[in-house]
Structure formats: C-alpha cells, structure tokens
Design a protein around this motif. Structure first.
Motif, PDB file in Angstrom:
ATOM      1  N   GLY A   1       0.819  -1.212   0.000  1.00 19.65           N
ATOM      2  CA  GLY A   1       0.000   0.000   0.000  1.00 19.65           C
ATOM      3  C   GLY A   1       0.839   1.241   0.000  1.00 19.65           C
ATOM      4  O   GLY A   1       1.876   1.306  -0.652  1.00 19.65           O
ATOM      5  N   ALA A   2       0.425   2.233   0.798  1.00 19.55           N
ATOM      6  CA  ALA A   2       1.085   3.534   0.810  1.00 19.55           C
ATOM      7  C   ALA A   2       2.268   3.522   1.767  1.00 19.55           C
ATOM      8  O   ALA A   2       2.443   2.623   2.585  1.00 19.55           O
ATOM      9  CB  ALA A   2       0.084   4.616   1.211  1.00 19.55           C
ATOM     10  N   GLY A   3       3.085   4.567   1.667  1.00 17.21           N
ATOM     11  CA  GLY A   3       4.188   4.759   2.598  1.00 17.21           C
ATOM     12  C   GLY A   3       5.171   3.595   2.551  1.00 17.21           C
ATOM     13  O   GLY A   3       5.564   3.103   1.498  1.00 17.21           O
ATOM     14  N   GLY A   4       5.563   3.132   3.761  1.00 18.75           N
ATOM     15  CA  GLY A   4       6.543   2.052   3.851  1.00 18.75           C
ATOM     16  C   GLY A   4       6.050   0.742   3.268  1.00 18.75           C
ATOM     17  O   GLY A   4       6.844  -0.102   2.860  1.00 18.75           O
ATOM     18  N   ALA A   5       4.720   0.553   3.220  1.00 16.64           N
ATOM     19  CA  ALA A   5       4.170  -0.689   2.686  1.00 16.64           C
ATOM     20  C   ALA A   5       4.344  -0.797   1.175  1.00 16.64           C
ATOM     21  O   ALA A   5       4.227  -1.885   0.610  1.00 16.64           O
ATOM     22  CB  ALA A   5       2.689  -0.795   3.051  1.00 16.64           C
ATOM     23  N   ARG A   6       4.628   0.316   0.509  1.00 15.77           N
ATOM     24  CA  ARG A   6       4.790   0.311  -0.945  1.00 15.77           C
ATOM     25  C   ARG A   6       5.949  -0.612  -1.371  1.00 15.77           C
ATOM     26  O   ARG A   6       5.889  -1.250  -2.418  1.00 15.77           O
ATOM     27  CB  ARG A   6       5.037   1.731  -1.444  1.00 15.77           C
ATOM     28  N   SER A   7       6.984  -0.663  -0.552  1.00 14.70           N
ATOM     29  CA  SER A   7       8.148  -1.487  -0.904  1.00 14.70           C
ATOM     30  C   SER A   7       7.800  -2.971  -0.970  1.00 14.70           C
ATOM     31  O   SER A   7       8.468  -3.738  -1.679  1.00 14.70           O
ATOM     32  CB  SER A   7       9.277  -1.263   0.103  1.00 14.70           C
ATOM     33  N   LEU A   8       6.758  -3.389  -0.244  1.00 12.79           N
ATOM     34  CA  LEU A   8       6.361  -4.801  -0.281  1.00 12.79           C
ATOM     35  C   LEU A   8       5.858  -5.191  -1.662  1.00 12.79           C
ATOM     36  O   LEU A   8       6.019  -6.343  -2.073  1.00 12.79           O
ATOM     37  CB  LEU A   8       5.282  -5.072   0.769  1.00 12.79           C
ATOM     38  N   ASN A   9       5.233  -4.248  -2.370  1.00 13.43           N
ATOM     39  CA  ASN A   9       4.745  -4.544  -3.720  1.00 13.43           C
ATOM     40  C   ASN A   9       5.890  -4.893  -4.659  1.00 13.43           C
ATOM     41  O   ASN A   9       5.725  -5.669  -5.604  1.00 13.43           O
ATOM     42  CB  ASN A   9       3.972  -3.351  -4.287  1.00 13.43           C
ATOM     43  N   ASP A  10       7.050  -4.320  -4.400  1.00 14.60           N
ATOM     44  CA  ASP A  10       8.218  -4.566  -5.248  1.00 14.60           C
ATOM     45  C   ASP A  10       9.015  -5.776  -4.791  1.00 14.60           C
ATOM     46  O   ASP A  10       9.462  -6.587  -5.608  1.00 14.60           O
ATOM     47  CB  ASP A  10       9.111  -3.321  -5.249  1.00 14.60           C
ATOM     48  N   SER A  11       9.184  -5.925  -3.481  1.00 14.65           N
ATOM     49  CA  SER A  11      10.115  -6.932  -2.972  1.00 14.65           C
ATOM     50  C   SER A  11       9.509  -8.320  -2.785  1.00 14.65           C
ATOM     51  O   SER A  11      10.204  -9.332  -2.961  1.00 14.65           O
ATOM     52  CB  SER A  11      10.707  -6.466  -1.642  1.00 14.65           C
ATOM     53  N   VAL A  12       8.231  -8.402  -2.417  1.00 15.80           N
ATOM     54  CA  VAL A  12       7.652  -9.713  -2.102  1.00 15.80           C
ATOM     55  C   VAL A  12       7.609 -10.657  -3.305  1.00 15.80           C
ATOM     56  O   VAL A  12       7.974 -11.832  -3.181  1.00 15.80           O
ATOM     57  CB  VAL A  12       6.253  -9.556  -1.463  1.00 15.80           C
ATOM     58  N   PRO A  13       7.169 -10.214  -4.507  1.00 17.19           N
ATOM     59  CA  PRO A  13       7.193 -11.156  -5.641  1.00 17.19           C
ATOM     60  C   PRO A  13       8.577 -11.741  -5.897  1.00 17.19           C
ATOM     61  O   PRO A  13       8.721 -12.947  -6.161  1.00 17.19           O
ATOM     62  CB  PRO A  13       6.728 -10.287  -6.825  1.00 17.19           C
ATOM     63  N   ARG A  14       9.625 -10.918  -5.792  1.00 16.25           N
ATOM     64  CA  ARG A  14      10.981 -11.413  -6.015  1.00 16.25           C
ATOM     65  C   ARG A  14      11.417 -12.350  -4.896  1.00 16.25           C
ATOM     66  O   ARG A  14      12.104 -13.340  -5.141  1.00 16.25           O
ATOM     67  CB  ARG A  14      11.952 -10.233  -6.133  1.00 16.25           C
ATOM     68  N   ALA A  15      10.991 -12.034  -3.661  1.00 17.01           N
ATOM     69  CA  ALA A  15      11.337 -12.905  -2.537  1.00 17.01           C
ATOM     70  C   ALA A  15      10.660 -14.273  -2.661  1.00 17.01           C
ATOM     71  O   ALA A  15      11.275 -15.312  -2.397  1.00 17.01           O
ATOM     72  CB  ALA A  15      10.943 -12.234  -1.225  1.00 17.01           C
ATOM     73  N   LEU A  16       9.400 -14.277  -3.081  1.00 17.17           N
ATOM     74  CA  LEU A  16       8.678 -15.539  -3.236  1.00 17.17           C
ATOM     75  C   LEU A  16       9.272 -16.380  -4.369  1.00 17.17           C
ATOM     76  O   LEU A  16       9.272 -17.611  -4.303  1.00 17.17           O
ATOM     77  CB  LEU A  16       7.195 -15.273  -3.487  1.00 17.17           C
ATOM     78  N   LYS A  17       9.782 -15.711  -5.394  1.00 17.67           N
ATOM     79  CA  LYS A  17      10.429 -16.441  -6.488  1.00 17.67           C
ATOM     80  C   LYS A  17      11.653 -17.195  -5.985  1.00 17.67           C
ATOM     81  O   LYS A  17      11.927 -18.328  -6.405  1.00 17.67           O
ATOM     82  CB  LYS A  17      10.823 -15.471  -7.593  1.00 17.67           C
ATOM     83  N   LYS A  18      12.380 -16.608  -5.045  1.00 15.77           N
ATOM     84  CA  LYS A  18      13.609 -17.220  -4.547  1.00 15.77           C
ATOM     85  C   LYS A  18      13.347 -18.481  -3.722  1.00 15.77           C
ATOM     86  O   LYS A  18      14.191 -19.376  -3.679  1.00 15.77           O
ATOM     87  CB  LYS A  18      14.388 -16.210  -3.708  1.00 15.77           C
ATOM     88  N   ILE A  19      12.191 -18.543  -3.056  1.00 14.92           N
ATOM     89  CA  ILE A  19      11.936 -19.733  -2.224  1.00 14.92           C
ATOM     90  C   ILE A  19      11.411 -20.897  -3.034  1.00 14.92           C
ATOM     91  O   ILE A  19      11.299 -22.016  -2.525  1.00 14.92           O
ATOM     92  CB  ILE A  19      10.985 -19.403  -1.055  1.00 14.92           C
ATOM     93  N   GLY A  20      11.075 -20.662  -4.298  1.00 13.09           N
ATOM     94  CA  GLY A  20      10.774 -21.735  -5.249  1.00 13.09           C
ATOM     95  C   GLY A  20       9.672 -22.674  -4.809  1.00 13.09           C
ATOM     96  O   GLY A  20       8.563 -22.255  -4.452  1.00 13.09           O
ATOM     97  N   ASN A  21       9.985 -23.973  -4.794  1.00 22.66           N
ATOM     98  CA  ASN A  21       8.976 -25.009  -4.542  1.00 22.66           C
ATOM     99  C   ASN A  21       8.424 -24.987  -3.116  1.00 22.66           C
ATOM    100  O   ASN A  21       7.421 -25.652  -2.843  1.00 22.66           O
ATOM    101  CB  ASN A  21       9.558 -26.389  -4.839  1.00 22.66           C
ATOM    102  N   SER A  22       9.078 -24.274  -2.236  1.00 24.68           N
ATOM    103  CA  SER A  22       8.565 -24.186  -0.858  1.00 24.68           C
ATOM    104  C   SER A  22       7.193 -23.524  -0.823  1.00 24.68           C
ATOM    105  O   SER A  22       6.444 -23.673   0.142  1.00 24.68           O
ATOM    106  CB  SER A  22       9.536 -23.391   0.019  1.00 24.68           C
ATOM    107  N   LEU A  23       6.873 -22.800  -1.895  1.00 25.17           N
ATOM    108  CA  LEU A  23       5.583 -22.111  -1.978  1.00 25.17           C
ATOM    109  C   LEU A  23       4.487 -23.000  -2.567  1.00 25.17           C
ATOM    110  O   LEU A  23       3.323 -22.611  -2.613  1.00 25.17           O
ATOM    111  CB  LEU A  23       5.746 -20.845  -2.819  1.00 25.17           C
ATOM    112  N   SER A  24       4.842 -24.186  -2.979  1.00 25.22           N
ATOM    113  CA  SER A  24       3.875 -25.082  -3.619  1.00 25.22           C
ATOM    114  C   SER A  24       2.692 -25.371  -2.692  1.00 25.22           C
ATOM    115  O   SER A  24       2.873 -25.712  -1.521  1.00 25.22           O
ATOM    116  CB  SER A  24       4.568 -26.393  -4.013  1.00 25.22           C
TER     117      SER A  24
END
Length: 288
Positions: free
Chosen positions: A209-232
C-alpha cells in the motif's frame, strides 16, 4: 427531543490514519447512540467508500501534503488555506461538539480551525514518532491518545497524554472474541486454525500500500520467487493499494508466481483470521 453531540473525525489520507478513527467512531456510536458522527478528509474515492460503508457521513476538506518542489508549494499554500476556511465554516455551521484529529494533512487544517473557534479537540497518535499535527497541537489538545508511551518525549511538556494502544476495528474484536469464546482461548483458536488448514490451501496475505508498505509490492514477488517449490500449495493474496495493482500483477507474472492481487480488501478481518501467514509493514495500526 434532546439533540446528540456532533463529533467530527478529521484526517485520513492513508488507512493507518483512517481506520483507528473508524474503530473509535464505532465504539462511540454504541456508547452514545444519539451522537452524530462525521469524517472530514481529502476526498479520496477509496476513503469515501470506506467511511460511507461504515455508516458515517463524509465531508471533503481541501488539503495537500508537505511540498516536494516549488510548484507543489503554491498548491500546498492555497489548498490548505482553503481547507482551513472550509473547516472553520463547517465547524460553526454544523455545530461540532468535538473534533478528533486522526493525523494526516487534512487533520491539520481542521484541528487548527477547531482551535481558532474554541471547539474542543483530542488527537489520536498511532505511532511512537508523532505526526506533525500531533506535535504542533498537543499542548492545546484536551487529550492526546497515544499508542505508545515513547511518544511523550516528542511532545510539549504540558501536553496531556494518555496511552491507550491503537484501537482495533470492531470486526477484528468480534472475530477475536468468537475465536476465544467459552474461555477456551488458545485451545479454541488452535482448533479453528487446524480445521481451516484441513479445508483449504495454506494462505499467505501480503499487505502492501502507501508509505513504507509500498516497498512490499516490489520486494515480495521477487522474494517468493527465490523460495521456489517451498511455496507449492500456497494461495497468495496481495493487497497493493491504490494505483499499484497493474505493476504488482506484472511483477508476479514475470516471477512466474500465481497470485491474486487486488487494490484493497474490504473484509480484511475475516481474511486475516483465515490465513496462515501475513506479511505487512510494522506500522502502529498494522501491529494493532
């Protein structure tokens, strides 16, 4: 027939300012059912929708945040002076009994107008580091309701401060009490979570969302990509905030992750209680 008090909640602009006000308004409506409650804010579409859905009137007060360049400076002066004049007129015309400052740039104009009209006002401070409105008007406020005791050194020595914690919206309280009904507490909660886990996929909720939460929109998709199959087997639901939906959807698509991205989640309480993991910023309202 006696006329109830008119309580004006002033501020908003972000959910962190708005929702504590809605929580307090809901409790006041129970204690003083004859009270008339109005919210005054900058007029964002989502904010108007949220307030009106909660059952309260909404008034638009012109306002602008602190300028970042000379062009914005002119708009800052004209809009905030207009906001002060509009608030000054509204407080008299609608006979406001009390102003509750929520923080945010709209709050400044309305609280300033309340001070000049002699209308009593209180301030809600959601964070350990107070907003400009709280710092500027704490001394004159009837009371500052603070979430954290650490706010005191940042305010005037004569400010009247009461530490209450951040108010939670009624939906959260209702679900919490239902979960812990009959005195079972953690046992009831554990059973509920176990039943939920058996009947649905594991669920991850991301609150950007707004403010500090905006960075989550950018970082979380890349972070989830790194954990790979653990997200299955996990369901990912991501709240992006206004104006950031398409960009966040594109990030998930590029990372090859299936996620449901939405601008806002109205029924956030029921969703969080039915989730296994939540990623959010550490703002005062989120932590509450």
């Amino acid at each position: 027939m006696a006329v109830g008090p008119h309580i004006l909640f002033a501020g908003g602009g972000t959910a962190g300012y708005l929702h504590p006000g809605i929580a307090v308004a809901a409790h006041l409506a129970k204690v003083i059912p004859e009270a008339r409650i109005t919210f005054a804010g900058p007029g964002h579409a989502r904010e108007k929708h949220t307030v009106r859905t909660a059952g309260y009137h909404y008034a638009i007060i012109p306002s602008q945040p602190v300028p970042q360049n000379p062009i914005q400076a002119l708009r800052f002066v004209t809009d905030n002076v207009a906001g002060y004049c509009a608030a000054h007129w509204m407080l008299g015309e609608q006979r406001a009994s009390l102003v509750v400052g929520l923080g945010g740039f709209t709050s400044t104009a309305v609280v300033w107008a309340a001070q000049s009209r002699g209308v009593p006002f209180v301030l809600l401070e959601q964070n350990a580091l107070p907003s400009r409105t709280t710092r500027w008007f704490a001394r004159e406020a009837a009371l500052v309701f603070a979430a954290f005791d650490e706010v005191r050194p940042h305010l005037h020595v004569q400010a009247s401060v009461k530490v209450t914690g951040n108010p939670a919206r009624p939906a959260f309280e209702d679900l919490f009490h239902r979960t812990c009904a009959n005195g079972k507490g953690h046992i009831a909660k554990g059973e509920a979570l176990a039943d939920a886990a058996n009947s649905r996929p594991k669920r991850l909720v991301v609150l950007g969302g707004a403010g500090g939460a905006r960075s989550l929109n950018d970082s979380v998709p890349r972070a989830l990509k790194k954990i790979g199959n653990s997200l299955s087997g996990w369901q990912v639901i991501h709240q992006t905030g206004e104006g950031q939906l398409q960009e966040t959807e594109n990030r998930y698509r590029k990372c090859g992750i299936e996620a449901l991205a939405v601008s806002f989640i109205d029924e956030i309480a029921s969703l969080l209680f039915a989730s296994d993991l939540v990623v959010c910023r550490s703002g005062g309202t989120c932590l509450a």
